[in-house]
Write an enzyme that holds these catalytic residues in place. Sequence first.
Site, mmCIF file in Angstrom:
data_model
loop_
_atom_site.group_PDB
_atom_site.id
_atom_site.type_symbol
_atom_site.label_atom_id
_atom_site.label_comp_id
_atom_site.label_asym_id
_atom_site.label_seq_id
_atom_site.Cartn_x
_atom_site.Cartn_y
_atom_site.Cartn_z
ATOM 1 N N ILE A 293 0.809 -1.217 0.000
ATOM 2 C CA ILE A 293 0.000 0.000 0.000
ATOM 3 C C ILE A 293 0.844 1.270 0.000
ATOM 4 O O ILE A 293 0.293 2.371 -0.111
ATOM 5 C CB ILE A 293 -0.954 0.021 1.211
ATOM 6 C CG1 ILE A 293 -0.152 -0.033 2.511
ATOM 7 C CG2 ILE A 293 -1.956 -1.122 1.128
ATOM 8 C CD1 ILE A 293 -1.012 0.138 3.755
ATOM 9 N N TYR A 298 13.316 4.146 3.206
ATOM 10 C CA TYR A 298 13.931 3.118 4.029
ATOM 11 C C TYR A 298 13.136 1.816 4.078
ATOM 12 O O TYR A 298 13.540 0.882 4.760
ATOM 13 C CB TYR A 298 14.135 3.637 5.458
ATOM 14 C CG TYR A 298 15.188 4.709 5.535
ATOM 15 C CD1 TYR A 298 16.535 4.386 5.475
ATOM 16 C CD2 TYR A 298 14.835 6.046 5.654
ATOM 17 C CE1 TYR A 298 17.513 5.367 5.538
ATOM 18 C CE2 TYR A 298 15.809 7.034 5.720
ATOM 19 C CZ TYR A 298 17.144 6.686 5.663
ATOM 20 O OH TYR A 298 18.107 7.665 5.723
ATOM 21 N N LYS A 411 -5.369 7.286 5.302
ATOM 22 C CA LYS A 411 -4.527 7.857 4.246
ATOM 23 C C LYS A 411 -3.716 9.023 4.795
ATOM 24 O O LYS A 411 -4.139 9.699 5.732
ATOM 25 C CB LYS A 411 -5.387 8.349 3.081
ATOM 26 C CG LYS A 411 -6.135 7.246 2.348
ATOM 27 C CD LYS A 411 -6.922 7.827 1.179
ATOM 28 C CE LYS A 411 -7.656 6.736 0.409
ATOM 29 N NZ LYS A 411 -8.407 7.304 -0.752
ATOM 30 N N ASP A 448 9.866 15.561 12.318
ATOM 31 C CA ASP A 448 9.688 15.213 10.898
ATOM 32 C C ASP A 448 8.198 15.081 10.564
ATOM 33 O O ASP A 448 7.787 14.157 9.867
ATOM 34 C CB ASP A 448 10.419 13.908 10.590
ATOM 35 C CG ASP A 448 10.612 13.700 9.092
ATOM 36 O OD1 ASP A 448 10.578 14.706 8.345
ATOM 37 O OD2 ASP A 448 10.797 12.543 8.666
ATOM 38 N N ASN A 453 3.486 12.019 7.097
ATOM 39 C CA ASN A 453 3.532 11.345 8.398
ATOM 40 C C ASN A 453 2.312 11.641 9.264
ATOM 41 O O ASN A 453 2.337 11.408 10.475
ATOM 42 C CB ASN A 453 4.809 11.739 9.149
ATOM 43 C CG ASN A 453 6.041 11.065 8.572
ATOM 44 O OD1 ASN A 453 5.942 10.014 7.930
ATOM 45 N ND2 ASN A 453 7.198 11.663 8.786
#
Length: 599
Positions: A293, A298, A411, A448, A453
Amino acid sequence: MGQRVDLWSEVIKSEEEDGDIPKIEAVFQRRKKPDKSSEAVNFGWLVKGARTSSVNGPKRDSWARSLSTRGRESIAVRAYVNNQPQKKAAGRKKPPIPKGKVVKAPDFQKEKEYFRDIDAFELLEESPSPNKSSTWTMGEQVVPEMPHLSTRLEKWLISKKLNHTCGPSSTLSKILENSAIHQESVCDNDAFDSLSLKTPDKSSAGNTSVFRLIPSCDENLAAEDVPVRKIKMESIDLEDELKRLSLTSDLIPTHQDFDQPILDLLSACGQMRPSNFIEAFSKFCEPESIVKIGEGTYGEAFRAGSSVCKIVPIDGDFRVNGEVQKRADELLEEVILSWTLNQLRECETTAQNLCPTYIKTQDIKLCQGPYDPILIKAWEEWDAKHGSENDHPDFPEKQCYVMFVLEHGGKDLESFVLLNFDEARSLLVQATAGLAVAEAAFEFEHRDLHWGNILLSRNNSDTLPFILEGKQVCIKTFGVQISIIDFTLSRINTGEKILFLDLTSDPYLFKGPKGDKQSETYRKMKAVTEDYWEGSFARTNVLWLIYLVDILLTKKSFERSSKHERELRSLKKRMEKYESAKEAVSDPFFSDMLMDQIS
């Protein structure tokens, strides 16, 4: 004239008349020995120096010149004194043994009996022993030398004695120590429910309430035939336990098999050996139903039933997606951080800080081996549909991975469609309150929080409960709930250790394009921290909140008016003055969304 006289002839004539002149010659002869009977000895020849004494030997320029005349005389005197070796005076003789008497050999029987009594007597210690409390008995006692075991492995063995289920990482050493000291009997299946985690000093004492840090082991490990019995801590023999477990199971890793960071990861993940991918996925879904998905630099993200599995390769000696693979110790900190943030989701009545904002970590597994064909198939289907930017997952047999099993949070903000201004406000207030709670609990900084995120999903709930430093508040959601993910760059104080990523080792992070909001935020963070990434700088959280406001203004489309845009710009301007998310959550922009005002 008279007759001339020949003088030379007269001289010659007179010599002939006188005869020959006697010649003087040196005559050598033995020196006569002095008369020993004479009491007076003449030493005058020594002083005159006409001859050299034979007793002095040849002349010694080095030291003889320093001797005085008197000293030389003393030497000469000794030469003529009786110099014969003198007999040693006879010492006192032992009396002769009387005739008829027999000398007995020494008898030490009394001494032997005395020391035998001493050896047989047990002397209790009168002072603390450096090893252990005991008695001193006859004979030499050899204390067996314990083999060197890592702290985490020792505590894993202790936890194995206390409970047949696996427990959390012993990186947070006090957790396991406190647990092991207070438990003397076998615990129930809810392992480590009695563990507590220290929080920063500024958090109130109530925030150290009981939390379940790590779930029990999977069914395969729980089903192992490992005897469980009541045991006291002082009777645990780590060496014997390690040998016993090694004989009953071939799943226990050894120092020869893995490096210490991998062993630490196994302990933190509650495993005794690395799993393969099918074993790890089978717990959450049928392997055939696995679907990719998403992806990142990384690693890859796959859906397994209702969960999302993020796979991150580690410790390889080759690059993946153009980047050096992460090290096991880096992932260990992220594992501990994930379990720590899970505590903020626990609904404890005594909790001082609580929020559902951070993604729930359901499980974490250490895996080893190549990608399974099922995963490769899912990866290639994604590539055919979306065009993957990552390398094809061709890994060797010994490749290791960390698999984060997370709750499906929806999402990301980049792809989620916001319908109106209220949903945008709900996003901002949940993010701000979530950061404020984590700041208070763990001095947390995400560092971050870009729009990839933050996950969003819709539900039927109108409000969400939050607790900030003991004060309860409900936040209006307007049917949207967010989940913050990816703690790779995050900084947290667990109470035992400060976990952070030193971003000075990644200078390219701060060289993004000018004008890009995300790149500018990284550079602003660098200016705030001055490259001291271990320190606590809650201002970095505010920088990412400002970034989110910019994203809503410039990147996201939703139903809004010019008034709404002015409100967002005013909020951004006021946030420039805040030093923490805790200050920002009290901004007037959020006042009508908080059912109970936070002060």
